[in-house]
Scaffold this motif. Sequence first.
Motif, PDB file in Angstrom:
ATOM      1  N   ALA A   6       0.816  16.837 -12.932  1.00 17.68           N
ATOM      2  CA  ALA A   6       0.166  17.034 -14.234  1.00 17.68           C
ATOM      3  C   ALA A   6      -0.352  18.441 -14.401  1.00 17.68           C
ATOM      4  O   ALA A   6      -0.300  19.007 -15.485  1.00 17.68           O
ATOM      5  CB  ALA A   6      -0.970  16.033 -14.393  1.00 17.68           C
ATOM      6  N   LYS A   7      -0.893  19.058 -13.336  1.00 14.96           N
ATOM      7  CA  LYS A   7      -1.516  20.363 -13.474  1.00 14.96           C
ATOM      8  C   LYS A   7      -0.518  21.475 -13.738  1.00 14.96           C
ATOM      9  O   LYS A   7      -0.901  22.595 -14.037  1.00 14.96           O
ATOM     10  CB  LYS A   7      -2.325  20.687 -12.208  1.00 14.96           C
ATOM     11  N   GLU A   8       0.788  21.191 -13.635  1.00 16.69           N
ATOM     12  CA  GLU A   8       1.781  22.237 -13.819  1.00 16.69           C
ATOM     13  C   GLU A   8       2.354  22.273 -15.231  1.00 16.69           C
ATOM     14  O   GLU A   8       3.088  23.192 -15.557  1.00 16.69           O
ATOM     15  CB  GLU A   8       2.922  22.054 -12.811  1.00 16.69           C
ATOM     16  N   HIS A   9       2.077  21.267 -16.049  1.00 14.30           N
ATOM     17  CA  HIS A   9       2.758  21.251 -17.329  1.00 14.30           C
ATOM     18  C   HIS A   9       1.857  21.693 -18.482  1.00 14.30           C
ATOM     19  O   HIS A   9       0.664  21.951 -18.323  1.00 14.30           O
ATOM     20  CB  HIS A   9       3.416  19.894 -17.600  1.00 14.30           C
ATOM     21  N   ALA A  10       2.473  21.771 -19.656  1.00 12.24           N
ATOM     22  CA  ALA A  10       1.822  22.403 -20.792  1.00 12.24           C
ATOM     23  C   ALA A  10       0.613  21.654 -21.324  1.00 12.24           C
ATOM     24  O   ALA A  10      -0.177  22.222 -22.066  1.00 12.24           O
ATOM     25  CB  ALA A  10       2.854  22.565 -21.923  1.00 12.24           C
ATOM     26  N   LEU A  11       0.451  20.381 -20.965  1.00 10.30           N
ATOM     27  CA  LEU A  11      -0.674  19.604 -21.475  1.00 10.30           C
ATOM     28  C   LEU A  11      -1.785  19.437 -20.445  1.00 10.30           C
ATOM     29  O   LEU A  11      -2.632  18.558 -20.579  1.00 10.30           O
ATOM     30  CB  LEU A  11      -0.182  18.220 -21.930  1.00 10.30           C
ATOM     31  N   ALA A  12      -1.797  20.278 -19.421  1.00 11.14           N
ATOM     32  CA  ALA A  12      -2.793  20.137 -18.353  1.00 11.14           C
ATOM     33  C   ALA A  12      -4.217  20.186 -18.886  1.00 11.14           C
ATOM     34  O   ALA A  12      -5.108  19.500 -18.363  1.00 11.14           O
ATOM     35  CB  ALA A  12      -2.589  21.220 -17.294  1.00 11.14           C
ATOM     36  N   ASP A  13      -4.472  20.975 -19.920  1.00 10.86           N
ATOM     37  CA  ASP A  13      -5.831  21.099 -20.459  1.00 10.86           C
ATOM     38  C   ASP A  13      -6.351  19.776 -21.015  1.00 10.86           C
ATOM     39  O   ASP A  13      -7.564  19.579 -21.114  1.00 10.86           O
ATOM     40  CB  ASP A  13      -5.881  22.163 -21.559  1.00 10.86           C
ATOM     41  N   LYS A 170     -11.172   7.584 -15.417  1.00  8.58           N
ATOM     42  CA  LYS A 170     -11.099   6.781 -14.192  1.00  8.58           C
ATOM     43  C   LYS A 170      -9.674   6.311 -13.951  1.00  8.58           C
ATOM     44  O   LYS A 170      -9.176   6.356 -12.816  1.00  8.58           O
ATOM     45  CB  LYS A 170     -12.048   5.581 -14.281  1.00  8.58           C
ATOM     46  N   VAL A 171      -9.015   5.857 -14.998  1.00  5.38           N
ATOM     47  CA  VAL A 171      -7.632   5.407 -14.878  1.00  5.38           C
ATOM     48  C   VAL A 171      -6.738   6.577 -14.466  1.00  5.38           C
ATOM     49  O   VAL A 171      -5.905   6.467 -13.545  1.00  5.38           O
ATOM     50  CB  VAL A 171      -7.137   4.787 -16.200  1.00  5.38           C
ATOM     51  N   TYR A 172      -6.928   7.709 -15.121  1.00  6.62           N
ATOM     52  CA  TYR A 172      -6.151   8.906 -14.817  1.00  6.62           C
ATOM     53  C   TYR A 172      -6.328   9.316 -13.347  1.00  6.62           C
ATOM     54  O   TYR A 172      -5.352   9.559 -12.631  1.00  6.62           O
ATOM     55  CB  TYR A 172      -6.586  10.043 -15.746  1.00  6.62           C
ATOM     56  N   GLU A 173      -7.571   9.387 -12.897  1.00  2.00           N
ATOM     57  CA  GLU A 173      -7.844   9.851 -11.532  1.00  2.00           C
ATOM     58  C   GLU A 173      -7.307   8.880 -10.488  1.00  2.00           C
ATOM     59  O   GLU A 173      -6.856   9.293  -9.416  1.00  2.00           O
ATOM     60  CB  GLU A 173      -9.341  10.085 -11.349  1.00  2.00           C
ATOM     61  N   GLU A 174      -7.335   7.584 -10.805  1.00  2.12           N
ATOM     62  CA  GLU A 174      -6.782   6.609  -9.867  1.00  2.12           C
ATOM     63  C   GLU A 174      -5.277   6.782  -9.730  1.00  2.12           C
ATOM     64  O   GLU A 174      -4.732   6.719  -8.615  1.00  2.12           O
ATOM     65  CB  GLU A 174      -7.124   5.195 -10.321  1.00  2.12           C
ATOM     66  N   ILE A 175      -4.596   7.009 -10.849  1.00  2.00           N
ATOM     67  CA  ILE A 175      -3.148   7.244 -10.788  1.00  2.00           C
ATOM     68  C   ILE A 175      -2.855   8.491  -9.968  1.00  2.00           C
ATOM     69  O   ILE A 175      -1.948   8.514  -9.130  1.00  2.00           O
ATOM     70  CB  ILE A 175      -2.542   7.367 -12.200  1.00  2.00           C
ATOM     71  N   ARG A 176      -3.644   9.555 -10.169  1.00  2.00           N
ATOM     72  CA  ARG A 176      -3.451  10.786  -9.400  1.00  2.00           C
ATOM     73  C   ARG A 176      -3.626  10.525  -7.899  1.00  2.00           C
ATOM     74  O   ARG A 176      -2.868  11.032  -7.082  1.00  2.00           O
ATOM     75  CB  ARG A 176      -4.443  11.858  -9.858  1.00  2.00           C
ATOM     76  N   ALA A 177      -4.628   9.739  -7.558  1.00  2.00           N
ATOM     77  CA  ALA A 177      -4.869   9.441  -6.144  1.00  2.00           C
ATOM     78  C   ALA A 177      -3.715   8.646  -5.546  1.00  2.00           C
ATOM     79  O   ALA A 177      -3.292   8.894  -4.406  1.00  2.00           O
ATOM     80  CB  ALA A 177      -6.182   8.681  -5.989  1.00  2.00           C
ATOM     81  N   VAL A 178      -3.201   7.684  -6.301  1.00  2.00           N
ATOM     82  CA  VAL A 178      -2.070   6.888  -5.820  1.00  2.00           C
ATOM     83  C   VAL A 178      -0.822   7.757  -5.703  1.00  2.00           C
ATOM     84  O   VAL A 178      -0.050   7.632  -4.746  1.00  2.00           O
ATOM     85  CB  VAL A 178      -1.826   5.684  -6.748  1.00  2.00           C
ATOM     86  N   ALA A 212      -0.817  11.943 -15.650  1.00  2.00           N
ATOM     87  CA  ALA A 212      -1.282  11.818 -14.268  1.00  2.00           C
ATOM     88  C   ALA A 212      -0.177  12.008 -13.238  1.00  2.00           C
ATOM     89  O   ALA A 212      -0.450  12.034 -12.044  1.00  2.00           O
ATOM     90  CB  ALA A 212      -1.937  10.450 -14.072  1.00  2.00           C
ATOM     91  N   GLY A 213       1.067  12.139 -13.687  1.00  2.00           N
ATOM     92  CA  GLY A 213       2.153  12.416 -12.755  1.00  2.00           C
ATOM     93  C   GLY A 213       3.046  11.255 -12.417  1.00  2.00           C
ATOM     94  O   GLY A 213       3.787  11.305 -11.429  1.00  2.00           O
ATOM     95  N   ALA A 214       3.015  10.194 -13.223  1.00  2.00           N
ATOM     96  CA  ALA A 214       3.921   9.063 -12.985  1.00  2.00           C
ATOM     97  C   ALA A 214       5.371   9.526 -13.030  1.00  2.00           C
ATOM     98  O   ALA A 214       5.737  10.383 -13.839  1.00  2.00           O
ATOM     99  CB  ALA A 214       3.701   7.985 -14.046  1.00  2.00           C
ATOM    100  N   ASP A 215       6.196   8.956 -12.169  1.00  2.42           N
ATOM    101  CA  ASP A 215       7.637   9.186 -12.251  1.00  2.42           C
ATOM    102  C   ASP A 215       8.290   8.205 -13.212  1.00  2.42           C
ATOM    103  O   ASP A 215       9.331   8.500 -13.799  1.00  2.42           O
ATOM    104  CB  ASP A 215       8.267   9.048 -10.865  1.00  2.42           C
ATOM    105  N   PHE A 216       7.677   7.021 -13.349  1.00  2.00           N
ATOM    106  CA  PHE A 216       8.109   5.988 -14.288  1.00  2.00           C
ATOM    107  C   PHE A 216       6.866   5.415 -14.947  1.00  2.00           C
ATOM    108  O   PHE A 216       5.802   5.328 -14.308  1.00  2.00           O
ATOM    109  CB  PHE A 216       8.796   4.825 -13.561  1.00  2.00           C
ATOM    110  N   ALA A 246       7.388  18.056 -25.213  1.00  5.47           N
ATOM    111  CA  ALA A 246       6.168  18.864 -25.121  1.00  5.47           C
ATOM    112  C   ALA A 246       6.048  19.616 -23.803  1.00  5.47           C
ATOM    113  O   ALA A 246       5.439  20.691 -23.759  1.00  5.47           O
ATOM    114  CB  ALA A 246       4.938  17.966 -25.307  1.00  5.47           C
ATOM    115  N   THR A 247       6.615  19.061 -22.723  1.00  2.94           N
ATOM    116  CA  THR A 247       6.355  19.623 -21.392  1.00  2.94           C
ATOM    117  C   THR A 247       7.596  20.033 -20.620  1.00  2.94           C
ATOM    118  O   THR A 247       7.493  20.755 -19.632  1.00  2.94           O
ATOM    119  CB  THR A 247       5.607  18.600 -20.519  1.00  2.94           C
ATOM    120  N   GLY A 248       8.762  19.531 -21.021  1.00  4.50           N
ATOM    121  CA  GLY A 248       9.967  19.758 -20.246  1.00  4.50           C
ATOM    122  C   GLY A 248      10.116  18.810 -19.072  1.00  4.50           C
ATOM    123  O   GLY A 248      11.067  18.926 -18.293  1.00  4.50           O
ATOM    124  N   VAL A 249       9.208  17.854 -18.921  1.00  2.00           N
ATOM    125  CA  VAL A 249       9.213  16.929 -17.787  1.00  2.00           C
ATOM    126  C   VAL A 249       9.781  15.579 -18.227  1.00  2.00           C
ATOM    127  O   VAL A 249       9.308  14.989 -19.197  1.00  2.00           O
ATOM    128  CB  VAL A 249       7.784  16.747 -17.224  1.00  2.00           C
TER     129      VAL A 249
END
Length: 318
Positions: A6-13, A170-178, A212-216, A246-249
């Motif tokens: 998530a931190k690498e794409h255009a919507l990181a802010d 909280k949901v976002y951070e949990e996905i990042r941790a997983v 949050a970086g989900a692949d699916f 929006a992000t190229g991802v």
Amino acid sequence: MPTAPAKEHALADATASESTLRRFLQGLPGVDAVGLEARAAALGTRSIKTTAKAYAIDLAISMIDLTTLEGADTPGKVRALGAKAVNPDPTDRTTPRTAAVCVYPDMVETAKAAVAGTDVKVASVATAFPAGRAALEVKLGDVREAVAAGADEIDMVIDRGAFLAGHYMKVYEEIRAVKEASGSARLKVIFETGELSTYDNIRRASWIGMLAGADFIKTSTGKVGVNATPANTLLMLEAVRDFRAATGVQIGVKPAGGIRTSKDAVKFLVLVNETAGADWLDNHWFRFGASSLLNDLLMQRQKLATGRYSGPDYVTVD
């Protein structure tokens, strides 16, 4: 196209804080429920014939995450499932393999041995599936156990209670941790769309998962009354399309639960092609979470090949 953190794409802010994430999600366009359902229904009427139907059936087989998620699962059942994933129709070796087998973490090692030497992946549900009611460290332990056993993919469930209470960060951070705990395994994030109540919530959950970086992103566990539908899958396909713009991802989509017939599968493939586009018509980007769908696809495939409908006695019982 690879996924990216998530931190690498255009919507990181958008995920800088609880307030920025809330602002972003609430700024997403509202869903026209009538229009969404009408479009999904209209696309479901498309007629697929002859060679196109044969292609669609083989494509659908190759997209299945062949699944057993029952308390009564045994090593023998999982080995049989793996054998079926590798060789779905022993009478016709041209039949494609399924994309993956999906099991609980304690069955990953057994599944891995059953598909060894093939390109069939092993997916494991985790994070206190299906309810997701556990402490984060318990959930992460679940993930690490599955990865250590050899899982290629992790299917996690979000904390629906936190989401519905508006605790989006909280949901976002949990996905990042997983995602971090999953290491090189691809991460599928399950929203349990039947519990999210509104299409607006499904759209917001989709964007949280993608940010949050989900692949699916995945509709359902298959354990509640309402699982994958054409409308909620169409909405998620629109989300991944817009996210890539929006992000190229590029991010995959997995409808799961309630998809049982070849006709259903073909309708979903039409949704993919007409909404996200041909780039998603590949099992790296689209999957079906199913247990009984494969049998119907095999029967329809046999009918196209022989002109006769073989019936359920000519395919293995899962």
